[in-house]
Design a protein around this motif. Structure first.
Motif, short mmCIF file in Angstrom:
data_model
loop_
_atom_site.label_atom_id
_atom_site.label_comp_id
_atom_site.label_asym_id
_atom_site.label_seq_id
_atom_site.Cartn_x
_atom_site.Cartn_y
_atom_site.Cartn_z
N ASP A 56 27.82 38.67 27.48
CA ASP A 56 27.42 37.32 27.04
C ASP A 56 28.64 36.39 26.93
OD1 ASP A 56 28.37 38.84 24.92
OD2 ASP A 56 27.24 37.70 23.43
N LYS A 57 29.79 36.97 26.61
CA LYS A 57 31.02 36.15 26.52
C LYS A 57 31.47 35.71 27.91
CE LYS A 57 31.61 36.99 22.07
NZ LYS A 57 30.97 36.06 21.12
N THR A 58 31.45 36.63 28.88
CA THR A 58 31.90 36.23 30.22
C THR A 58 30.94 35.18 30.80
OG1 THR A 58 30.76 38.10 31.26
CG2 THR A 58 33.07 38.42 30.68
N ALA A 59 29.66 35.29 30.47
CA ALA A 59 28.69 34.28 30.93
C ALA A 59 29.03 32.91 30.35
CB ALA A 59 27.28 34.71 30.56
N ALA A 60 29.39 32.89 29.07
CA ALA A 60 29.75 31.61 28.43
C ALA A 60 31.03 31.05 29.05
CB ALA A 60 29.95 31.84 26.92
N ARG A 61 31.97 31.92 29.39
CA ARG A 61 33.22 31.45 30.01
C ARG A 61 32.93 30.86 31.39
NH1 ARG A 61 35.94 37.23 28.66
NH2 ARG A 61 35.68 37.12 26.41
N ARG A 62 32.03 31.50 32.14
CA ARG A 62 31.68 30.97 33.47
C ARG A 62 30.94 29.64 33.33
NH1 ARG A 62 30.24 36.40 34.16
NH2 ARG A 62 28.02 35.90 34.03
N ALA A 63 30.11 29.52 32.29
CA ALA A 63 29.37 28.27 32.08
C ALA A 63 30.34 27.13 31.78
CB ALA A 63 28.38 28.44 30.94
N ALA A 64 31.37 27.40 31.00
CA ALA A 64 32.36 26.37 30.68
C ALA A 64 33.13 25.98 31.94
CB ALA A 64 33.32 26.88 29.61
N LEU A 65 33.47 26.96 32.76
CA LEU A 65 34.17 26.69 34.02
C LEU A 65 33.28 25.84 34.94
CD1 LEU A 65 36.39 27.21 36.18
CD2 LEU A 65 35.24 29.37 36.69
N LEU A 101 36.66 36.22 33.51
CA LEU A 101 35.38 35.59 33.86
C LEU A 101 34.27 36.59 34.18
CD1 LEU A 101 36.82 32.74 36.09
CD2 LEU A 101 35.68 32.45 33.87
N THR A 102 34.65 37.85 34.42
CA THR A 102 33.63 38.84 34.84
C THR A 102 33.56 40.06 33.92
OG1 THR A 102 35.18 40.08 36.22
CG2 THR A 102 34.00 38.23 37.28
N GLN A 158 23.84 45.20 37.11
CA GLN A 158 23.31 45.54 35.78
C GLN A 158 24.43 45.51 34.73
OE1 GLN A 158 21.43 49.38 36.19
NE2 GLN A 158 19.91 48.61 37.64
N LEU A 159 25.58 46.01 35.08
CA LEU A 159 26.69 46.09 34.11
C LEU A 159 27.25 44.71 33.80
CD1 LEU A 159 28.52 49.18 35.59
CD2 LEU A 159 27.48 49.07 33.32
N LEU A 160 27.45 43.91 34.83
CA LEU A 160 28.18 42.64 34.66
C LEU A 160 27.26 41.46 34.42
CD1 LEU A 160 30.72 43.21 37.58
CD2 LEU A 160 31.05 43.71 35.14
N GLY A 161 25.99 41.61 34.75
CA GLY A 161 25.06 40.49 34.62
C GLY A 161 25.31 39.41 35.66
N ILE A 162 25.84 39.81 36.82
CA ILE A 162 26.14 38.87 37.90
C ILE A 162 25.60 39.47 39.20
CG2 ILE A 162 27.96 37.55 39.06
CD1 ILE A 162 29.86 38.32 36.76
N PRO A 163 24.85 38.70 39.99
CA PRO A 163 24.42 39.22 41.30
C PRO A 163 25.63 39.65 42.13
CG PRO A 163 23.32 37.15 40.80
CD PRO A 163 24.35 37.34 39.74
N ALA A 164 25.50 40.80 42.82
CA ALA A 164 26.64 41.35 43.56
C ALA A 164 26.32 41.42 45.05
CB ALA A 164 26.98 42.74 43.03
N LYS A 165 27.34 41.14 45.87
CA LYS A 165 27.22 41.25 47.32
C LYS A 165 28.43 41.99 47.88
CE LYS A 165 24.50 37.06 48.23
NZ LYS A 165 24.58 35.66 48.69
N ASP A 166 28.32 42.36 49.16
CA ASP A 166 29.37 43.11 49.85
C ASP A 166 30.56 42.19 50.14
OD1 ASP A 166 31.00 44.53 51.59
OD2 ASP A 166 29.31 45.44 52.66
N VAL A 167 31.72 42.54 49.61
CA VAL A 167 32.91 41.69 49.76
C VAL A 167 33.35 41.57 51.21
CG1 VAL A 167 34.62 43.53 49.39
CG2 VAL A 167 35.15 41.17 48.72
N SER A 220 35.25 36.04 19.72
CA SER A 220 35.22 37.20 18.81
C SER A 220 35.52 38.51 19.55
CB SER A 220 33.87 37.29 18.09
OG SER A 220 32.82 37.40 19.04
N PHE A 221 35.07 38.62 20.80
CA PHE A 221 35.37 39.83 21.57
C PHE A 221 36.88 39.95 21.78
CE2 PHE A 221 36.31 42.06 25.48
CZ PHE A 221 35.55 43.21 25.37
#
Ligand SMILES: [Mn+2]
Length: 486
Positions: A56-65, A101-102, A158-167, A220-221
């Motif tokens: 949830d913290k990384t999501a908030a950081r991405r939202a601010a970015l 961010l992730t 599932q772990l990061l809460g971010i859609p993942a694709k092949d780099v 807080s994290f």
């Protein structure tokens, strides 16, 4: 270690790849073995993974970015392995920006924020699990058989809460992309090459500066991670005190190795090269060769920090009497630095100017130097001309976080010219250093260096010393060492 097999060129087809691996670069592989290795492997996909603790913290950081750069594509790479020599690499440490961010630390990963009508859509680009069918699993240096199992893209989502694709698809996608782009530079040459005609140094720098300033206030994290880092570091210092006799029998390296063990067992690594400076080495600010003698009667300046598994580091210094007791002169100098640090810490509070703690500590040190007759007063003149700096040498502190010198790209007005706010974390680390060849001080001072450094969190009503688990006052240090040496 075993030798890697073959690098893969992006153009090759699966068929070509396996043929090349078999025939050209790995000629010992029969068709039968190649066929055999394709199958007979269990499905090890993990299901129902819970998000990482800071999702949830990384999501908030991405939202601010996202809010800072509307309508622009943002590219933040984790970085690549760096060659140490020939085919061996340094241990990998993800870029601070990417991990912030992730919450991910995978080499070659890239976070991309694609602009949408109402913000951005984040995608994390990662190397997927190795294909067993084309041989990369066991015939490629980055195959899982060589480097270990990776998360599948579904698991990573599932772990990061971010859609993942092949780099491996990212460089082409970036080449074809239209619209404004910014990237964090210096971590991934391949990604930068794909963006070369789309980005400018100036605009990329604005992204880097934003990400540096975003980390000025810890959530807080992050505060919990810094607490962990300080607690592990305190245990590492205790480990060192317990083996000072072994260091005396060998060298400063014994101290470095002892602290490193604690860092690797409890955290990810040391956050920076440990300074294990015995005797006159303490007057060399970044003494990291650590190959000198450790002698009873001398001081040991130990400046070291454990970096947690989530990449937050402590930065703590203690200056310890190697035999457990300060001499009279060592203690006089130590007490002066302690007094300066107390003045510095007291100046850390919300609303105070960032420079206040430095000024407070420098004033105390200047007063002592005048009092001892090492520099001619009055103190105001010394401070005005900066004469104390012959022996105080460095600034009194810096921001601390994922980087030991955190937020280093922040603008002057956001950092050194700002006022302190709750959630900032900084070091307070005054010191006095009398070089062994400094003819302007009495001979008995020469070769003595003292620094005391703590990690101070700005709170709503003042500050909290995150590294208070390690004693600082001279008599408390002596009692603590005596108890540990038992
Ligand atoms: Mn420091």
């Amino acid at each position: 270690m075993a030798e890697e097999l073959t690098p893969e060129t992006p153009e090759e087809t699966e068929e070509q790849a396996i043929k090349q691996r078999k025939n050209g670069l790995y000629p010992g592989v029969s068709d039968e073995l190649a066929e055999n290795m394709k199958s007979g492997w269990a499905d090890t996909e993990l299901h129902g993974l819970k998000p990482i603790a800071q999702a949830d913290k990384t999501a908030a950081r991405r939202a601010a970015l996202s809010a800072r750069f509307p309508g622009e594509r943002l590219v933040i790479p984790a970085g690549k392995l760096k060659t140490r020599s020939n085919d061996t690499e340094y241990s990998f440490r993800a870029s601070t920006e990417y991990a912030y961010l992730t919450g991910d630390q995978t080499q070659d990963g890239v976070l991309v924020l694609e602009p949408t009508a109402d913000g951005h859509e984040a995608t994390i680009y990662l190397l997927p699990r190795s294909d067993r069918g084309n041989g990369e699993f066991w015939l490629d240096g980055q195959g899982e058989l060589w480097v270990g199992r990776r998360h599948s893209l579904t698991e990573a989502e599932q772990l990061l809460g971010i859609p993942a694709k092949d780099v491996r698809e990212l460089a082409d996608a970036l080449r074809e992309a239209t619209g404004p782009v910014r990237a964090v530079r210096g971590h991934d040459a391949g990604i930068e090459a794909a963006l070369t005609d789309k980005v400018t140094a100036e605009r990329d720098e604005e992204l880097r500066v934003y990400l540096s300033e975003a980390r000025l206030i810890k959530d807080s994290f992050e505060i919990a991670e810094l607490e962990k880092a300080c607690a592990s570091t305190a245990r590492g210092f205790e480990d060192v005190v317990k083996v000072l006799d072994k260091a005396e029998a060998t060298s400063e390296r014994y101290i470095e190795g002892t602290f490193f063990l604690r860092a690797r067992v409890e955290g990810n690594d040391i956050g920076y090269g440990s300074i294990c400076a015995a005797g006159p080495h303490a007057t060399t600010l970044h003494w990291v060769r650590n190959d000198g003698d450790v002698r009873s009667g001398d001081l040991l300046l130990l400046d070291a920090g454990v970096e947690t598994t989530e990449l937050y580091t402590a930065d703590i210094t203690r200056t310890l009497p190697i035999n457990g007791r300060y001499t009279e002169l060592q203690r006089k100098i130590y007490d002066a630095v302690y007094e300066a640090q107390e003045a510095g810490i007291a100046a850390v509070k919300p609303g105070a100017a960032y420079r206040d703690f430095h000024d407070a500590a420098q004033r105390v040190l200047a007063e002592k130097l005048v009092e001892w007759g090492l520099v001619e007063g009055p103190v105001e003149r010394v401070l005005e001309l900066g004469l104390q700096r012959r022996w105080t040498l460095h600034g009194t502190g810096h921001m601390l976080g994922m980087d030991v010198h955190d937020c280093a790209a922040a603008r002057t007005e956001a950092y050194v010219d700002t006022t302190l706010a709750p959630g900032m974390c900084l070091t307070v680390e005054p010191g006095l250093y009398f070089q062994a060849d400094d003819l302007t001080v009495p001979e008995e001072y020469r070769g003595i260096g003292v620094r005391i450094e703590d990690d101070i969190l700005v709170t709503e009503d003042g500050n909290r010393n995150l590294s208070e688990g390690l004693p600082r006052r001279a008599d408390e240090v002596e009692a603590w060492m005596a108890a540990l040496k038992g």
